[in-house]
Scaffold this motif. Sequence first.
Motif, PDB file in Angstrom:
ATOM      1  N   TYR A   1       0.850  -1.188   0.000  1.00 17.43           N
ATOM      2  CA  TYR A   1       0.000   0.000   0.000  1.00 17.43           C
ATOM      3  C   TYR A   1       0.885   1.238   0.000  1.00 17.43           C
ATOM      4  CZ  TYR A   1      -4.216  -2.713   0.618  1.00 17.43           C
ATOM      5  OH  TYR A   1      -5.259  -3.590   0.410  1.00 17.43           O
ATOM      6  N   LEU A   2       0.494   2.214  -0.798  1.00 21.07           N
ATOM      7  CA  LEU A   2       1.308   3.413  -1.008  1.00 21.07           C
ATOM      8  C   LEU A   2       0.955   4.533  -0.040  1.00 21.07           C
ATOM      9  CD1 LEU A   2       1.058   3.421  -4.899  1.00 21.07           C
ATOM     10  CD2 LEU A   2       2.902   2.478  -3.505  1.00 21.07           C
ATOM     11  N   TYR A   3      -0.147   4.371   0.694  1.00 19.22           N
ATOM     12  CA  TYR A   3      -0.610   5.405   1.633  1.00 19.22           C
ATOM     13  C   TYR A   3      -0.756   6.751   0.934  1.00 19.22           C
ATOM     14  CZ  TYR A   3       0.483   1.730   4.907  1.00 19.22           C
ATOM     15  OH  TYR A   3       0.509   0.518   5.563  1.00 19.22           O
ATOM     16  N   ASP A   4      -1.239   6.672  -0.288  1.00 21.78           N
ATOM     17  CA  ASP A   4      -1.552   7.860  -1.072  1.00 21.78           C
ATOM     18  C   ASP A   4      -2.588   7.459  -2.110  1.00 21.78           C
ATOM     19  OD1 ASP A   4      -1.498  10.464  -1.904  1.00 21.78           O
ATOM     20  OD2 ASP A   4       0.651  10.519  -2.308  1.00 21.78           O
ATOM     21  N   LEU A   5      -3.294   8.451  -2.637  1.00 22.19           N
ATOM     22  CA  LEU A   5      -4.327   8.227  -3.643  1.00 22.19           C
ATOM     23  C   LEU A   5      -3.813   8.805  -4.952  1.00 22.19           C
ATOM     24  CD1 LEU A   5      -7.365   9.343  -1.446  1.00 22.19           C
ATOM     25  CD2 LEU A   5      -6.489   7.020  -1.765  1.00 22.19           C
ATOM     26  N   LEU A   6      -3.306   7.942  -5.822  1.00 20.06           N
ATOM     27  CA  LEU A   6      -2.600   8.391  -7.016  1.00 20.06           C
ATOM     28  C   LEU A   6      -3.505   8.342  -8.241  1.00 20.06           C
ATOM     29  CD1 LEU A   6       0.830   6.676  -6.342  1.00 20.06           C
ATOM     30  CD2 LEU A   6       0.149   9.026  -5.865  1.00 20.06           C
ATOM     31  N   PRO A   7      -3.353   9.314  -9.141  1.00 21.35           N
ATOM     32  CA  PRO A   7      -4.290   9.430 -10.263  1.00 21.35           C
ATOM     33  C   PRO A   7      -4.050   8.381 -11.341  1.00 21.35           C
ATOM     34  CG  PRO A   7      -2.578  11.095 -10.449  1.00 21.35           C
ATOM     35  CD  PRO A   7      -2.366  10.418  -9.122  1.00 21.35           C
ATOM     36  N   LEU A   8      -5.103   8.109 -12.080  1.00 24.11           N
ATOM     37  CA  LEU A   8      -5.045   7.209 -13.230  1.00 24.11           C
ATOM     38  C   LEU A   8      -4.915   8.027 -14.501  1.00 24.11           C
ATOM     39  CD1 LEU A   8      -8.015   4.907 -12.199  1.00 24.11           C
ATOM     40  CD2 LEU A   8      -5.577   4.368 -12.018  1.00 24.11           C
ATOM     41  N   PRO A   9      -4.390   7.424 -15.570  1.00 21.60           N
ATOM     42  CA  PRO A   9      -4.461   8.113 -16.864  1.00 21.60           C
ATOM     43  C   PRO A   9      -5.911   8.209 -17.316  1.00 21.60           C
ATOM     44  CG  PRO A   9      -3.658   5.860 -17.143  1.00 21.60           C
ATOM     45  CD  PRO A   9      -3.727   6.102 -15.666  1.00 21.60           C
ATOM     46  N   PHE A  10      -6.273   9.343 -17.863  1.00 21.77           N
ATOM     47  CA  PHE A  10      -7.645   9.540 -18.336  1.00 21.77           C
ATOM     48  C   PHE A  10      -7.755   8.943 -19.735  1.00 21.77           C
ATOM     49  CE2 PHE A  10      -7.408  13.637 -15.664  1.00 21.77           C
ATOM     50  CZ  PHE A  10      -7.699  12.933 -14.505  1.00 21.77           C
ATOM     51  N   SER A  11      -7.896   7.611 -19.802  1.00 20.20           N
ATOM     52  CA  SER A  11      -7.878   6.907 -21.083  1.00 20.20           C
ATOM     53  C   SER A  11      -8.990   5.869 -21.129  1.00 20.20           C
ATOM     54  CB  SER A  11      -6.532   6.194 -21.279  1.00 20.20           C
ATOM     55  OG  SER A  11      -6.388   5.133 -20.337  1.00 20.20           O
ATOM     56  N   GLU A  12      -9.343   5.464 -22.332  1.00 18.56           N
ATOM     57  CA  GLU A  12     -10.344   4.426 -22.506  1.00 18.56           C
ATOM     58  C   GLU A  12      -9.875   3.098 -21.905  1.00 18.56           C
ATOM     59  OE1 GLU A  12     -13.278   4.783 -23.407  1.00 18.56           O
ATOM     60  OE2 GLU A  12     -13.444   6.579 -24.654  1.00 18.56           O
ATOM     61  N   GLU A  13      -8.577   2.822 -21.993  1.00 18.78           N
ATOM     62  CA  GLU A  13      -8.046   1.584 -21.414  1.00 18.78           C
ATOM     63  C   GLU A  13      -8.242   1.578 -19.898  1.00 18.78           C
ATOM     64  OE1 GLU A  13      -6.151   2.301 -25.303  1.00 18.78           O
ATOM     65  OE2 GLU A  13      -6.447   3.548 -23.518  1.00 18.78           O
ATOM     66  N   ALA A  14      -7.994   2.724 -19.254  1.00 22.55           N
ATOM     67  CA  ALA A  14      -8.198   2.808 -17.812  1.00 22.55           C
ATOM     68  C   ALA A  14      -9.671   2.676 -17.462  1.00 22.55           C
ATOM     69  CB  ALA A  14      -7.637   4.125 -17.278  1.00 22.55           C
ATOM     70  N   VAL A  15     -10.546   3.259 -18.275  1.00 17.13           N
ATOM     71  CA  VAL A  15     -11.988   3.114 -18.054  1.00 17.13           C
ATOM     72  C   VAL A  15     -12.364   1.633 -18.062  1.00 17.13           C
ATOM     73  CG1 VAL A  15     -14.274   3.498 -19.049  1.00 17.13           C
ATOM     74  CG2 VAL A  15     -12.612   5.377 -18.979  1.00 17.13           C
ATOM     75  N   GLU A  16     -11.939   0.921 -19.086  1.00 17.28           N
ATOM     76  CA  GLU A  16     -12.287  -0.497 -19.206  1.00 17.28           C
ATOM     77  C   GLU A  16     -11.780  -1.289 -18.002  1.00 17.28           C
ATOM     78  OE1 GLU A  16     -11.616  -4.210 -22.363  1.00 17.28           O
ATOM     79  OE2 GLU A  16     -10.892  -2.186 -22.837  1.00 17.28           O
ATOM     80  N   HIS A  17     -10.556  -0.985 -17.565  1.00 18.97           N
ATOM     81  CA  HIS A  17      -9.966  -1.681 -16.420  1.00 18.97           C
ATOM     82  C   HIS A  17     -10.772  -1.417 -15.146  1.00 18.97           C
ATOM     83  CE1 HIS A  17      -6.901  -3.284 -13.755  1.00 18.97           C
ATOM     84  NE2 HIS A  17      -6.813  -2.117 -13.124  1.00 18.97           N
ATOM     85  N   VAL A  18     -11.097  -0.156 -14.897  1.00 20.87           N
ATOM     86  CA  VAL A  18     -11.813   0.195 -13.672  1.00 20.87           C
ATOM     87  C   VAL A  18     -13.231  -0.356 -13.685  1.00 20.87           C
ATOM     88  CG1 VAL A  18     -12.760   2.128 -12.340  1.00 20.87           C
ATOM     89  CG2 VAL A  18     -10.415   2.245 -13.202  1.00 20.87           C
ATOM     90  N   VAL A  19     -13.890  -0.289 -14.826  1.00 22.49           N
ATOM     91  CA  VAL A  19     -15.291  -0.724 -14.909  1.00 22.49           C
ATOM     92  C   VAL A  19     -15.437  -2.183 -14.481  1.00 22.49           C
ATOM     93  CG1 VAL A  19     -17.119  -1.295 -16.567  1.00 22.49           C
ATOM     94  CG2 VAL A  19     -16.096   0.993 -16.564  1.00 22.49           C
ATOM     95  N   SER A  20     -14.560  -3.044 -14.936  1.00 21.73           N
ATOM     96  CA  SER A  20     -14.667  -4.454 -14.571  1.00 21.73           C
ATOM     97  C   SER A  20     -14.470  -4.653 -13.079  1.00 21.73           C
ATOM     98  CB  SER A  20     -13.652  -5.290 -15.357  1.00 21.73           C
ATOM     99  OG  SER A  20     -12.318  -4.957 -14.997  1.00 21.73           O
ATOM    100  N   ARG A  21     -13.594  -3.854 -12.477  1.00 23.30           N
ATOM    101  CA  ARG A  21     -13.336  -3.973 -11.047  1.00 23.30           C
ATOM    102  C   ARG A  21     -14.488  -3.400 -10.217  1.00 23.30           C
ATOM    103  NH1 ARG A  21      -7.671  -4.865 -10.158  1.00 23.30           N
ATOM    104  NH2 ARG A  21      -7.378  -3.307  -8.492  1.00 23.30           N
ATOM    105  N   VAL A  22     -15.090  -2.313 -10.691  1.00 20.22           N
ATOM    106  CA  VAL A  22     -16.266  -1.773  -9.996  1.00 20.22           C
ATOM    107  C   VAL A  22     -17.387  -2.809  -9.984  1.00 20.22           C
ATOM    108  CG1 VAL A  22     -18.095  -0.051 -10.109  1.00 20.22           C
ATOM    109  CG2 VAL A  22     -15.719   0.644 -10.440  1.00 20.22           C
ATOM    110  N   ARG A  23     -17.596  -3.468 -11.096  1.00 21.30           N
ATOM    111  CA  ARG A  23     -18.638  -4.493 -11.153  1.00 21.30           C
ATOM    112  C   ARG A  23     -18.360  -5.618 -10.157  1.00 21.30           C
ATOM    113  NH1 ARG A  23     -18.849  -4.564 -17.771  1.00 21.30           N
ATOM    114  NH2 ARG A  23     -20.244  -2.758 -18.015  1.00 21.30           N
ATOM    115  N   GLU A  24     -17.094  -5.979 -10.011  1.00 17.07           N
ATOM    116  CA  GLU A  24     -16.729  -7.019  -9.048  1.00 17.07           C
ATOM    117  C   GLU A  24     -17.025  -6.557  -7.617  1.00 17.07           C
ATOM    118  OE1 GLU A  24     -12.792  -9.576  -7.598  1.00 17.07           O
ATOM    119  OE2 GLU A  24     -12.697  -8.322  -9.399  1.00 17.07           O
ATOM    120  N   VAL A  25     -16.673  -5.317  -7.302  1.00 16.40           N
ATOM    121  CA  VAL A  25     -16.919  -4.786  -5.959  1.00 16.40           C
ATOM    122  C   VAL A  25     -18.416  -4.749  -5.669  1.00 16.40           C
ATOM    123  CG1 VAL A  25     -16.739  -2.718  -4.513  1.00 16.40           C
ATOM    124  CG2 VAL A  25     -14.772  -3.475  -5.868  1.00 16.40           C
TER     125      VAL A  25
END
Length: 281
Positions: free
Chosen positions: A113-137
């Motif tokens: 754990y990095l003990y920080d909240l680090l930004p993601l690239p604002f890209s379609e690839e990042a959207v696709e990655h996050v969306v699948s994980r949100v659905r899992e959560v």
Amino acid sequence: MPESYARRHGVKPLGVGIGLRREFYAQLPATSRALDWVELVPENFLTLGGRPQRTLDACVERWPVLPHGVALNIGGPEPLDEDYLSGLAALVERVDAPFFSDHLCYSRLGGAYLYDLLPLPFSEEAVEHVVSRVREVKARVGRPFLLENPSYYARMPGGTLDEAAFLRHVAEQSDCGLLLDVNNVYVNACNHGYDPRAFVDALPLERVVQLHLAGHERQPDVLIDTHGAPVCDDVWSLYRYVLERTGLVSTLIEWDQDIPSLDAVLDEADRARAVMAEVAR
């Protein structure tokens, strides 16, 4: 505007809350001042016992309690932490939270754990990655889930979208709600040179279920999101602007550094409640 995320999921506005911080364990459960709900950082309560457990139980008896995490790592490259998800689901169930939230960022790398909240690239690839994980959560926890727009001080390489479009795509494609941090909008707008009101207007506001208000530190060439000061006048003005567009939604006063007295934090909550009442009229 389309039907709101909150209405579709049966989530009602809760009013104004504050964070359950260690400094308030003794006073908060017994306060006689106006308070509508309490937010907790789940990482501090996943292993309950002793004073934290007694304090949490006392708060649950009086108010709705909402978990707002910092370690979900929704944008990270590694698989979601199974133990963390199990503990989070149990805590959400234990406090009977109407919804829960975390940050649209990454917070873990190489198993640490990095003990920080680090930004993601604002890209379609990042959207696709996050969306699948949100659905899992969502499937694991079984309650409405919100993502917060984090503050950031550098744009990650590889971005092809603007920040508002990135938030919109993640929220719409994963069907999650938004926790709109008004202070973060203001800090990011000042640091990166855009209009905070135009940013708000570009968001899917029907998905906003909760708002955060906090203070920041002004340095010569940058604003730092510290959560260590009163909410400034410009952020109060932006808060009113947001409420006029979203309608009344649950609002939290965040104060995590240089924490003052409980009364000082509740004074900020009273001010937010007054703004809500003015907008409602």
